[in-house]
Design a protein around this motif. Structure first.
Motif: not given
Length: 445
Positions: A46, A50-53, A75-76, A79, A244, A248
């Protein structure tokens, strides 16, 4: 009190059990938290949200609808660049040639000797010299990376907020290098503390916008201006808080610190550190060191927060992890400082970079999972540690980093001979000298 999730800053929360500062110190190098409900393998999985930050229950995107699209775009792009060799090469080159990485892992021999017992035994202390980076702190790691990302996104203007000024100076410098317009929001309280940093930002071409109050007020104001200019302006976050993917991103771009430390430790003594220590304001410098070692179960990680004027929980401090409660602030679930009505309380620390009521959602998760230990150091202890490192090693640490160094006073007597301790010296403290000297002069009166 009902929470309104359409506002910028969201101090209101449902009450939870507050964190309690441990009254004893752990003497086991292979420490594990008995109250932890998760295994180390679960924590390791973890460490990427996860996908929802979210990190467990922490993190997320509690923001106004107008920001959702921009955060999704960010975010895009984030990544995408993580998989882009050209971006990684550009950042690596800038970190090496412009920032001056890698920074030394310095064996502080006289500081080590200072903590030896009457039998001449004690831990070996190493200092990760982030203060030697261009700009005088670890802040350049994240700033360079995000500024390059902003240019790739087509943004020509940068907005940011700073407290101690290290982040503001770093952003102003990188914007000058990359030909980006730069606006820095600074609280008037912090301008009074370190006017020379404001002058540096202006010399580097940045527009400085004073905001009445401290960092908290300046952060809110900078976010408001960003929302007014979402189409053209990039918000360059310097802290591992917020919605998010900001926490991160900041952690990832600062993680070069921990990666270097692993490599240098292997080269120096052929293993990993036994203990890592970092100061915690919002948590970005500590995470930069810690993140690489989350899966190393024998490496203790200790975060040290600003205890303010004293150890009393009723006194002013900046200890979100140790004395805070869970709530939503600046768009994310985290530990934060609040009163009985869920309103943000006043923070205090001799180190302005630690004066923030919230903390990284990732550190919040790691605390609850028992993976990190959290303690406080008060103002006087930090001031003493600042002077101690100056006198013993000829190194001038930031007052923020002095909190991490001060915890050695409590930790070292509990450690076995030869234990390898790495303290993150997150920044230089030349601009703190006036504050330190004034405090000692006051003590003499």
């Amino acid at each position: 009190m009902a929470c309104n999730y359409t506002t910028l800053s969201l101090p209101c929360v449902g009450k939870v059990v507050p964190a309690v500062e441990p009254s004893t110190f752990n003497t086991n190098l292979k420490y594990t938290c008995k109250s932890c409900t998760k295994t180390l393998s679960t924590v390791s999985r973890e460490k990427v949200p996860n996908i929802v930050g979210k990190f467990g229950n922490f993190g997320g995107k509690f923001v106004a609808e107008v920001l959702i699209t921009r955060l999704a775009e960010l975010e895009y792009e984030f990544n995408s660049v993580l998989l882009d060799d050209e971006f990684k090469m550009e950042v690596e080159t800038a970190l090496r040639d412009y920032v001056g990485r890698e920074t030394p892992l310095y064996h502080a021999q006289k500081l080590t000797d200072n903590y030896k017992n009457i039998n001449g035994k004690g831990p070996e202390i190493y200092i990760k010299r982030e203060d030697l980076s261009h700009g005088g702190s670890y802040k350049m790691n994240n700033v360079v990376s995000q500024a390059i990302l902003a240019k790739r996104m087509g943004r020509k203007s940068i907005i940011t907020v700073t407290s101690t000024g290290h982040h503001g100076v770093a952003v102003a410098a990188v914007c000058a290098k990359l030909s980006l317009d730069c606006t820095v929001f600074v609280g008037t309280k912090d301008i009074q503390r370190k006017p020379s940093n404001v002058q540096l930002m202006e010399l580097l071409g940045a527009k400085v916008k004073p905001v009445d109050g401290g960092f908290q007020a300046a952060a809110s104001e900078s976010t408001r201006e960003w929302i007014e200019k979402l189409q053209t302006v990039y918000y360059l976050a310097g802290t591992a808080v917020g919605p998010h993917p900001i926490p991160t991103m900041v952690r990832e771009f600062n993680s070069v610190n921990g990666k270097e430390t692993r490599k240098q430790a292997m080269e120096t003594w052929g293993g990993t550190p036994d203990i890592l220590i970092g100061c915690v304001g919002t948590g970005c410098n500590a995470l930069g060191l810690f993140h690489e070692f989350i899966s190393d179960k024998n490496v203790r990680m200790i975060g040290v927060e600003g205890g303010g004027v004293g150890g009393n929980t009723g006194e002013l401090h900046s200890a979100s992890l140790v004395r805070g409660e869970v709530g939503v602030y600046h768009g994310a679930m985290c530990y934060l400082l609040q009163d009985g009505d869920g309103q943000i309380t006043k923070t205090q620390s001799v180190a302005s970079g630690l004066e923030f009521p919230g903390v990284s959602p990732e550190l919040s998760y790691l605390k609850d999972a028992g993976r990190i230990e959290c303690y406080t150091v008060n103002d006087q202890e930090a001031l003493d540690a600042y002077q101690r490192l100056c006198r013993l090693e000829g190194i001038v640490p930031a007052l923020e980093a002095s909190h991490a160094l001060a915890y050695l006073e409590k930790l070292c007597p509990t450690l076995p001979n030869g234990a390898k301790v790495v303290v993150n010296c997150s920044g230089s403290g030349y601009n703190d000298a006036t504050t330190v000297l004034k405090s000692f002069q006051m003590d003499e009166i």
